[in-house]
Design a protein around this motif. Structure first.
Motif, PDB file in Angstrom:
ATOM      1  N   TYR A 248     -23.299  34.508 -11.676  1.00 59.64           N
ATOM      2  CA  TYR A 248     -23.498  34.172 -10.203  1.00 59.64           C
ATOM      3  C   TYR A 248     -24.614  34.471  -9.334  1.00 59.64           C
ATOM      4  CZ  TYR A 248     -21.467  33.095  -5.563  1.00 59.64           C
ATOM      5  OH  TYR A 248     -21.309  32.700  -4.222  1.00 59.64           O
TER       6      TYR A 248
ATOM      7  N   LEU B  70     -15.991  38.533  -8.614  1.00 59.54           N
ATOM      8  CA  LEU B  70     -16.447  37.357  -8.158  1.00 59.54           C
ATOM      9  C   LEU B  70     -15.591  37.095  -6.574  1.00 59.54           C
ATOM     10  CD1 LEU B  70     -17.838  34.455  -7.763  1.00 59.54           C
ATOM     11  CD2 LEU B  70     -16.035  33.481  -9.228  1.00 59.54           C
TER      12      LEU B  70
ATOM     13  N   VAL C  64     -17.888  28.693 -11.321  1.00 65.63           N
ATOM     14  CA  VAL C  64     -18.547  29.840 -11.612  1.00 65.63           C
ATOM     15  C   VAL C  64     -18.170  30.195 -12.992  1.00 65.63           C
ATOM     16  CG1 VAL C  64     -19.304  32.119 -11.239  1.00 65.63           C
ATOM     17  CG2 VAL C  64     -19.233  30.451  -9.495  1.00 65.63           C
TER      18      VAL C  64
END
Length: 293
Positions: free
Chosen positions: A90, A100, A118
């Motif tokens: 990411y 994340l 993602v």
């Protein structure tokens, strides 16, 4: 069943031909470790085509799924089939589900499925891939997924085809090859068709299906619903603790950015968010958290 099998094999053979002709590379068969992916791999072998297999490691898959994919890859590689595991990134950096969440500032929900984009949808850029997507899985997929698709960066320019080979050839000939192309060979299979094929061909499956799992995906995925999430966390408490730690980090990040609000404020903990996440499940109230990115 034989009719469906022949149609799916023909789709794969066309996709493989187009991949070799326009991409100068083998067709990529993607696998999540679930039953539909395993059926696609079996069909690709039956089609007699040249293909590779890729798996996107989400970092939140069940241990049984990880082992199933690795064992499957060992068997395929012994046959000379190239297999690749893609690790998520990411903003150019390696990422996990747990790192994340603080960056996104909200837990994943049915309406905010940033984790899929993602963690699950990487790999295959500028190539022709297959997926195990099926219309029977949801009304949304029936409307938005086809036998053949183009997947440009601008989703509004996506092209979906459910018709003949001539149109499919035009899709490849007229579209710029930088965009990902997708073939969904079992898109019109019902659940019963998938299981019938698995039993008929004696396909080795992810053991989670024998443990009460109706779907195989990330542990804690909101798509499973509240009861499904609770069932998964009861089996995998380590994953629940990992989410709680990620929610704690998320709260700290929100405080640092000045984005605590009436929903989440000083004094709340990651465990409070877990309680909210499980108690409200997929209800619209999940989206009351503001300021996510």
């Amino acid at each position: 069943m034989a009719d469906l099998e022949h149609k799916s094999i023909a789709r794969l053979q066309l996709a493989a031909q187009m991949s070799e002709e326009y991409y100068n590379a083998p067709l990529i068969v993607t696998t999540s470790g679930g039953k539909d992916s395993d059926v696609c791999i079996a069909l690709a072998r039956a089609a007699g085509i040249r293909f590779e297999v890729q798996h996107n490691h989400t970092t939140a898959d069940a241990p049984e799924t990880v082992r199933h994919v690795r064992e499957q890859f060992r068997r395929l590689e012994a046959e000379g089939i190239k297999c690749t595991i893609n690790w998520p990134a990411y903003k150019g950096q390696p990422v996990t589900m747990w790192s994340l969440i603080p960056q996104k500032l909200i837990p994943p929900t049915r309406l905010a499925r940033y984790c899929c984009e993602v963690l699950k949808e990487g790999g295959g850029a500028g190539r022709l891939i297959t997926t195990g997507v099926r219309w029977a899985e949801s009304v949304k997929r029936k409307k938005k997924r086809g036998i053949y698709e183009s997947m440009p960066r601008d989703i509004n320019k996506k092209i979906i085809l459910n018709n003949d080979n001539d149109d499919t050839r035009q899709l490849f000939e007229n579209c710029k090859l930088q965009a990902k192309r997708v073939c969904n060979p079992v898109v019109d299979w019902a659940d019963a068709d998938v299981w019938d094929y698995i039993h008929a061909e004696k396909i080795q499956m992810n053991p989670l299906y024998k443990c009460g799992f109706k779907r195989v995906g990330c542990i804690g995925c909101p798509i499973a619903g509240r009861k499904g999430m609770q069932f998964e966390f009861a089996r995998y408490p380590t994953y629940e603790r990992a989410y709680i730690r990620a929610f704690d980090a998320m709260l700290a990040e929100r405080q640092q950015r000045g984005k605590l609000d009436a929903t989440w404020r000083i004094g709340h903990t990651g465990r409070d968010i877990m309680h909210w996440w499980l108690a409200d499940g997929v209800l619209p109230g999940q989206m009351e958290i503001e300021g996510g990115v």
